[in-house]
Write a protein that holds these residues in place. Structure first.
Motif, mmCIF file in Angstrom:
data_model
loop_
_atom_site.group_PDB
_atom_site.id
_atom_site.type_symbol
_atom_site.label_atom_id
_atom_site.label_comp_id
_atom_site.label_asym_id
_atom_site.label_seq_id
_atom_site.Cartn_x
_atom_site.Cartn_y
_atom_site.Cartn_z
ATOM 1 N N SER A 1 4.127 1.442 -33.939
ATOM 2 C CA SER A 1 2.698 1.570 -33.991
ATOM 3 C C SER A 1 2.139 0.002 -33.896
ATOM 4 O O SER A 1 2.599 -0.478 -34.866
ATOM 5 C CB SER A 1 2.155 2.577 -34.682
ATOM 6 O OG SER A 1 2.325 2.326 -36.006
ATOM 7 N N VAL B 1 3.151 3.072 -29.948
ATOM 8 C CA VAL B 1 1.861 3.762 -29.952
ATOM 9 C C VAL B 1 0.786 2.885 -30.279
ATOM 10 O O VAL B 1 1.112 2.283 -31.359
ATOM 11 C CB VAL B 1 2.101 5.221 -31.119
ATOM 12 C CG1 VAL B 1 0.767 5.941 -31.060
ATOM 13 C CG2 VAL B 1 3.059 6.041 -30.757
ATOM 14 N N TYR C 1 -1.774 5.454 -25.994
ATOM 15 C CA TYR C 1 -2.962 5.233 -26.820
ATOM 16 C C TYR C 1 -2.851 6.669 -27.826
ATOM 17 O O TYR C 1 -2.489 7.680 -27.590
ATOM 18 C CB TYR C 1 -4.209 5.351 -26.204
ATOM 19 C CG TYR C 1 -4.524 4.055 -25.421
ATOM 20 C CD1 TYR C 1 -5.061 2.894 -25.860
ATOM 21 C CD2 TYR C 1 -4.293 3.903 -24.036
ATOM 22 C CE1 TYR C 1 -5.144 1.953 -25.018
ATOM 23 C CE2 TYR C 1 -4.412 3.070 -22.957
ATOM 24 C CZ TYR C 1 -5.082 2.006 -23.685
ATOM 25 O OH TYR C 1 -5.361 0.827 -22.993
ATOM 26 N N TYR C 2 -3.383 6.191 -28.964
ATOM 27 C CA TYR C 2 -3.480 7.308 -29.937
ATOM 28 C C TYR C 2 -4.968 6.916 -30.857
ATOM 29 O O TYR C 2 -5.082 5.925 -31.361
ATOM 30 C CB TYR C 2 -2.294 7.554 -30.977
ATOM 31 C CG TYR C 2 -2.314 8.774 -31.656
ATOM 32 C CD1 TYR C 2 -2.180 9.919 -31.420
ATOM 33 C CD2 TYR C 2 -2.803 8.590 -33.095
ATOM 34 C CE1 TYR C 2 -2.167 11.302 -31.921
ATOM 35 C CE2 TYR C 2 -2.735 10.028 -33.785
ATOM 36 C CZ TYR C 2 -2.617 11.242 -33.308
ATOM 37 O OH TYR C 2 -2.606 12.171 -34.024
ATOM 38 N N ASP C 3 -5.618 7.919 -31.149
ATOM 39 C CA ASP C 3 -7.017 7.926 -31.883
ATOM 40 C C ASP C 3 -6.773 7.428 -33.080
ATOM 41 O O ASP C 3 -6.034 7.503 -33.835
ATOM 42 C CB ASP C 3 -7.500 9.141 -31.656
ATOM 43 C CG ASP C 3 -9.092 9.176 -32.219
ATOM 44 O OD1 ASP C 3 -9.511 7.877 -32.932
ATOM 45 O OD2 ASP C 3 -9.543 10.061 -32.256
ATOM 46 N N GLU C 4 -7.314 6.324 -33.420
ATOM 47 C CA GLU C 4 -7.292 5.665 -34.495
ATOM 48 C C GLU C 4 -8.622 5.610 -35.458
ATOM 49 O O GLU C 4 -8.609 4.963 -36.598
ATOM 50 C CB GLU C 4 -7.084 4.014 -34.413
ATOM 51 C CG GLU C 4 -8.006 3.108 -33.754
ATOM 52 C CD GLU C 4 -7.867 1.499 -33.931
ATOM 53 O OE1 GLU C 4 -8.648 0.827 -33.826
ATOM 54 O OE2 GLU C 4 -6.767 1.083 -33.784
ATOM 55 N N TYR D 1 0.720 10.367 -35.232
ATOM 56 C CA TYR D 1 1.290 10.502 -33.886
ATOM 57 C C TYR D 1 2.430 11.309 -34.070
ATOM 58 O O TYR D 1 2.776 12.476 -33.017
ATOM 59 C CB TYR D 1 1.536 9.275 -33.274
ATOM 60 C CG TYR D 1 2.435 9.581 -31.942
ATOM 61 C CD1 TYR D 1 1.602 9.612 -30.684
ATOM 62 C CD2 TYR D 1 3.905 9.324 -31.954
ATOM 63 C CE1 TYR D 1 2.333 10.082 -29.635
ATOM 64 C CE2 TYR D 1 4.538 9.653 -30.671
ATOM 65 C CZ TYR D 1 3.638 9.942 -29.727
ATOM 66 O OH TYR D 1 4.353 10.323 -28.358
ATOM 67 N N SER E 1 1.577 14.956 -34.615
ATOM 68 C CA SER E 1 0.878 15.682 -33.658
ATOM 69 C C SER E 1 1.935 16.188 -32.492
ATOM 70 O O SER E 1 1.748 16.963 -31.805
ATOM 71 C CB SER E 1 -0.383 14.738 -32.787
ATOM 72 O OG SER E 1 0.466 13.595 -32.084
ATOM 73 N N ARG E 2 2.960 15.513 -32.544
ATOM 74 C CA ARG E 2 4.131 15.843 -31.522
ATOM 75 C C ARG E 2 4.779 17.362 -31.898
ATOM 76 O O ARG E 2 5.257 17.656 -31.157
ATOM 77 C CB ARG E 2 5.077 14.548 -31.624
ATOM 78 C CG ARG E 2 4.800 13.483 -30.796
ATOM 79 C CD ARG E 2 5.918 12.755 -30.275
ATOM 80 N NE ARG E 2 7.181 12.742 -31.282
ATOM 81 C CZ ARG E 2 8.220 11.885 -31.446
ATOM 82 N NH1 ARG E 2 8.367 11.379 -30.237
ATOM 83 N NH2 ARG E 2 9.113 12.250 -32.230
ATOM 84 N N PRO F 1 1.325 12.721 -25.729
ATOM 85 C CA PRO F 1 0.333 12.305 -24.736
ATOM 86 C C PRO F 1 1.230 11.654 -23.905
ATOM 87 O O PRO F 1 2.305 10.930 -24.025
ATOM 88 C CB PRO F 1 -0.466 11.038 -25.428
ATOM 89 C CG PRO F 1 0.000 11.313 -26.895
ATOM 90 C CD PRO F 1 1.166 12.305 -27.059
#
Length: 144
Positions: A6, A54, A90-93, A132, A135-136, A142
């Protein structure tokens, strides 16, 4: 299995984190000068098996892209062109810097250590990666 890496992309410095090969634990990897990021990553993926990158998606509280988004998008486009075999998503940071500071306080770091921006960036990258991975387990990942 291969690792997931990441990126907490910054204008001057970029924090990096990586999973273990079994993708169980996320841990800080390094903080590098953003100008050297691309070469650092190319060297790293030549040595280690990485299946996915990520990258933190910089957004404001309301969801609009932050000023750093254009730089992140340029980096992502460059990566996809040069290294198409390793997808980048992308992943919300949002809030990762706040969470990083809270983790440093909870870990007992003194105020001087908490002011180390490089350490904050590396911890932020670790939080992005851990979020991330969590979330998986709860939804589909995503798309790259």
């Amino acid at each position: 299995m291969a690792r997931i890496l990441s990126i907490d992309y910054g204008r001057k410095r970029t924090g990096l984190a990586v999973t273990d090969p079994l993708q169980i634990i996320a841990g800080g990897l390094a903080t590098v000068a953003t100008a050297q990021l691309f070469d650092f990553l190319k060297d790293y993926v030549a040595r280690e098996s990485v299946e996915l990158i990520v990258i933190g998606e910089p957004r404001q509280l309301g969801g609009q892209p932050s000023e750093n988004m254009a730089r992140v998008q340029q980096f992502v486009a460059r990566w996809k062109k040069a290294m198409p075999d390793i997808p980048i998503v992308y992943y919300d940071e949002r809030f990762t810097s706040v969470l990083a500071h809270q983790a440093m306080i909870a870990g007992g770091l003194k105020k001087k250590a908490r002011q180390d921006k490089a350490l904050v960036d590396e911890i932020s990258a670790t939080i992005i990666l851990q979020s991330y991975m969590e979330s998986r387990h709860h939804a589909t990942p995503p798309k790259p």
